[in-house]
Design a protein around this motif. Sequence first.
Motif, mmCIF file in Angstrom:
data_model
loop_
_atom_site.group_PDB
_atom_site.id
_atom_site.type_symbol
_atom_site.label_atom_id
_atom_site.label_comp_id
_atom_site.label_asym_id
_atom_site.label_seq_id
_atom_site.Cartn_x
_atom_site.Cartn_y
_atom_site.Cartn_z
ATOM 1 N N LYS A 1 23.856 -8.900 -41.158
ATOM 2 C CA LYS A 1 22.880 -9.773 -41.807
ATOM 3 C C LYS A 1 23.335 -11.215 -41.774
ATOM 4 C CE LYS A 1 19.336 -8.506 -44.897
ATOM 5 N NZ LYS A 1 18.901 -8.136 -46.231
ATOM 6 N N LYS B 1 13.358 -6.277 -65.960
ATOM 7 C CA LYS B 1 14.081 -5.660 -64.848
ATOM 8 C C LYS B 1 13.148 -5.483 -63.645
ATOM 9 C CE LYS B 1 15.704 -1.510 -65.558
ATOM 10 N NZ LYS B 1 14.970 -0.728 -64.544
ATOM 11 N N LEU C 1 12.781 -8.849 -61.993
ATOM 12 C CA LEU C 1 13.927 -9.189 -61.144
ATOM 13 C C LEU C 1 13.865 -8.399 -59.822
ATOM 14 C CD1 LEU C 1 17.464 -9.910 -62.398
ATOM 15 C CD2 LEU C 1 17.217 -8.583 -60.336
ATOM 16 N N ASP C 2 13.536 -7.129 -59.943
ATOM 17 C CA ASP C 2 13.378 -6.279 -58.752
ATOM 18 C C ASP C 2 12.324 -6.827 -57.806
ATOM 19 O OD1 ASP C 2 15.181 -4.305 -58.875
ATOM 20 O OD2 ASP C 2 13.831 -2.743 -59.602
ATOM 21 N N LEU D 1 13.440 -9.912 -55.886
ATOM 22 C CA LEU D 1 14.292 -9.600 -54.730
ATOM 23 C C LEU D 1 13.446 -9.074 -53.577
ATOM 24 C CD1 LEU D 1 17.370 -7.955 -56.463
ATOM 25 C CD2 LEU D 1 17.147 -10.270 -55.567
ATOM 26 N N GLN D 2 12.485 -8.234 -53.913
ATOM 27 C CA GLN D 2 11.651 -7.619 -52.881
ATOM 28 C C GLN D 2 10.801 -8.678 -52.171
ATOM 29 O OE1 GLN D 2 8.966 -4.717 -54.527
ATOM 30 N NE2 GLN D 2 7.710 -4.853 -52.689
ATOM 31 N N LEU E 1 11.243 -11.981 -52.087
ATOM 32 C CA LEU E 1 12.091 -12.922 -51.340
ATOM 33 C C LEU E 1 12.499 -12.280 -50.018
ATOM 34 C CD1 LEU E 1 14.307 -14.289 -54.256
ATOM 35 C CD2 LEU E 1 12.704 -15.625 -52.883
ATOM 36 N N ASP E 2 12.799 -10.978 -50.059
ATOM 37 C CA ASP E 2 13.181 -10.251 -48.854
ATOM 38 C C ASP E 2 12.026 -10.216 -47.857
ATOM 39 O OD1 ASP E 2 15.234 -8.763 -47.496
ATOM 40 O OD2 ASP E 2 13.984 -6.978 -47.783
ATOM 41 N N ILE F 1 13.817 -14.773 -47.256
ATOM 42 C CA ILE F 1 14.589 -15.830 -47.926
ATOM 43 C C ILE F 1 15.828 -15.172 -48.543
ATOM 44 C CG2 ILE F 1 14.552 -17.618 -49.679
ATOM 45 C CD1 ILE F 1 11.551 -17.720 -49.405
ATOM 46 N N GLU F 2 17.005 -15.549 -48.043
ATOM 47 C CA GLU F 2 18.242 -14.869 -48.454
ATOM 48 C C GLU F 2 19.067 -15.700 -49.421
ATOM 49 O OE1 GLU F 2 19.217 -11.941 -46.871
ATOM 50 O OE2 GLU F 2 17.602 -11.835 -45.397
ATOM 51 N N ASN F 3 18.719 -16.976 -49.561
ATOM 52 C CA ASN F 3 19.646 -17.889 -50.224
ATOM 53 C C ASN F 3 19.304 -18.275 -51.647
ATOM 54 O OD1 ASN F 3 21.872 -18.705 -48.441
ATOM 55 N ND2 ASN F 3 20.169 -19.007 -47.038
ATOM 56 N N VAL F 4 18.261 -17.710 -52.189
ATOM 57 C CA VAL F 4 17.923 -18.059 -53.563
ATOM 58 C C VAL F 4 18.909 -17.374 -54.497
ATOM 59 C CG1 VAL F 4 16.210 -17.815 -55.391
ATOM 60 C CG2 VAL F 4 15.478 -18.400 -53.087
ATOM 61 N N SER F 5 19.481 -18.152 -55.412
ATOM 62 C CA SER F 5 20.389 -17.562 -56.386
ATOM 63 C C SER F 5 19.558 -16.891 -57.473
ATOM 64 C CB SER F 5 21.281 -18.670 -56.951
ATOM 65 O OG SER F 5 21.716 -18.308 -58.226
ATOM 66 N N VAL F 6 19.816 -15.608 -57.702
ATOM 67 C CA VAL F 6 19.070 -14.868 -58.727
ATOM 68 C C VAL F 6 20.058 -14.413 -59.793
ATOM 69 C CG1 VAL F 6 17.600 -12.873 -59.200
ATOM 70 C CG2 VAL F 6 17.399 -14.069 -57.017
ATOM 71 N N GLN G 1 20.806 -13.879 -64.359
ATOM 72 C CA GLN G 1 20.146 -13.465 -65.588
ATOM 73 C C GLN G 1 20.785 -14.145 -66.780
ATOM 74 O OE1 GLN G 1 21.394 -9.291 -66.373
ATOM 75 N NE2 GLN G 1 22.417 -9.554 -64.415
ATOM 76 N N VAL H 1 21.356 -4.932 -61.864
ATOM 77 C CA VAL H 1 21.300 -6.012 -62.856
ATOM 78 C C VAL H 1 22.642 -6.122 -63.588
ATOM 79 C CG1 VAL H 1 20.196 -6.785 -64.990
ATOM 80 C CG2 VAL H 1 18.802 -5.833 -63.164
ATOM 81 N N PRO I 1 26.371 -12.356 -65.023
ATOM 82 C CA PRO I 1 27.353 -13.440 -64.839
ATOM 83 C C PRO I 1 28.641 -13.264 -65.650
ATOM 84 C CG PRO I 1 25.294 -14.263 -65.831
ATOM 85 C CD PRO I 1 25.053 -12.847 -65.453
ATOM 86 N N ASN J 1 25.245 -12.904 -56.276
ATOM 87 C CA ASN J 1 24.282 -13.775 -56.947
ATOM 88 C C ASN J 1 23.174 -14.346 -56.078
ATOM 89 O OD1 ASN J 1 25.763 -15.563 -55.500
ATOM 90 N ND2 ASN J 1 26.795 -16.499 -57.247
ATOM 91 N N THR J 2 23.136 -14.027 -54.791
ATOM 92 C CA THR J 2 22.004 -14.534 -54.011
ATOM 93 C C THR J 2 21.093 -13.379 -53.603
ATOM 94 O OG1 THR J 2 23.254 -14.376 -51.972
ATOM 95 C CG2 THR J 2 23.251 -16.514 -53.057
ATOM 96 N N SER J 3 19.842 -13.738 -53.340
ATOM 97 C CA SER J 3 18.825 -12.710 -53.102
ATOM 98 C C SER J 3 19.203 -11.792 -51.934
ATOM 99 C CB SER J 3 17.469 -13.367 -52.856
ATOM 100 O OG SER J 3 17.572 -14.428 -51.939
ATOM 101 N N GLY J 4 19.753 -12.360 -50.857
ATOM 102 C CA GLY J 4 20.122 -11.537 -49.704
ATOM 103 C C GLY J 4 21.187 -10.503 -50.055
ATOM 104 N N LEU K 1 21.997 -9.382 -53.059
ATOM 105 C CA LEU K 1 21.514 -8.420 -54.047
ATOM 106 C C LEU K 1 20.626 -7.363 -53.392
ATOM 107 C CD1 LEU K 1 20.807 -10.750 -57.111
ATOM 108 C CD2 LEU K 1 22.729 -9.220 -56.747
ATOM 109 N N ASN K 2 19.883 -7.760 -52.366
ATOM 110 C CA ASN K 2 19.060 -6.776 -51.664
ATOM 111 C C ASN K 2 19.923 -5.763 -50.914
ATOM 112 O OD1 ASN K 2 16.205 -6.984 -52.141
ATOM 113 N ND2 ASN K 2 16.299 -9.034 -51.267
#
Lengths: 134, 194
Positions: free
Chosen positions: A16, A46, A49-50, A53-54, A56-57, A61-66, A68, B123, B128, B163-166, B168-169
């Motif tokens: 990836k 929850k 958040l799920d 991620l889905q 964005l995928d 887009i891989e670089n967004v900081s997610v 909580q 989660v 953090p 911490n990034t979307s990629g 975490l997926n």
Amino acid sequence: MGRMTLEELRKLRDEKQNALQKRDIEGKDCRVVVGMGTCGIAAGAKVVLDTFLQILDENKIENVSVTQTGCMGLCYVEPTIEVFVPGMPNVIYGKVDAATVKKIVEQHIIGKSLVTDHMFDRPAADIISKDGGR
Amino acid sequence: MHVFICDFLLDIVQNSFEAESRRVELSLEETDTRLVCQVRDNGKGMDEAVKNRVLDPFYTDGIKHVKRKVGLGLPFLIQACEACNGDFSLESELGVGTTISFSFNLNHMDTPPFGDLPSTILVLMSHPLAEELLVKRSLATCKGSGEYELSKTELEDVLGPLNTSGTLNLLKEFLVSQEEDLKQFYIEHTLSKA
């Protein structure tokens, strides 16, 4: 698909990362914070958040900081999320469901325009006083 | 009130992270009839007085939210466990840590549905304040048994910061495959006649 081992996970990550370097890096420095207090969890944070991620995928887009956080003090409009996008005001969205997440990703993060019908401004008063009334 | 057992897990394990724990262990042992859960941390712990008061929905330490008068995490959990003839116990020692054990009777009508465990672990792993989180999950039924173990530091070693979307997926995909592996032993729960 069988049970993935840590080695397979490492391989998948390397693949990836190579693919990532060939693409431009959309979403860099963007940050999404999901309110994950008792109130948020009860309201479905929850799932939000799920879904983030889905979607964005799906948009590759891989670089967004997610990340909580706990309750943001807006329990009455949970689930709440805060979105930071460079060059745009920081916004707290409330009453976020899957459809709203799609709007936030496509309209706010990609399209750089606010999703005005779900904005609930800043954290509530008991939190504002703690971080200097921001 | 929470809908799923997983929502309770999420809520309770977060308490451990916020109690300055270096290491948190979550164990989930599921059988034909019971789900036994334990959350053990080495955080700041509680003295006897606080330990009794946290079970009260109108008690909170007032640190996160200065004017707030409710703390619903543990009371919600106790209520849910009691409703289905499950158990709940809390052990804590100031400066040493806290252990919370609870169980759900899976054949009881009032037991909440389990919920989405992979996304719950996702989660928790990406919280953090979580330094180390160990998850031990097992399922043992009449069809056979399986288990898996996860460690946050081990996963971070493979994936980098969670911490990034990629990333975490990828982690989600990994967690789903662990749980998928147990599905063969899963049985549908039937409500007891009592």
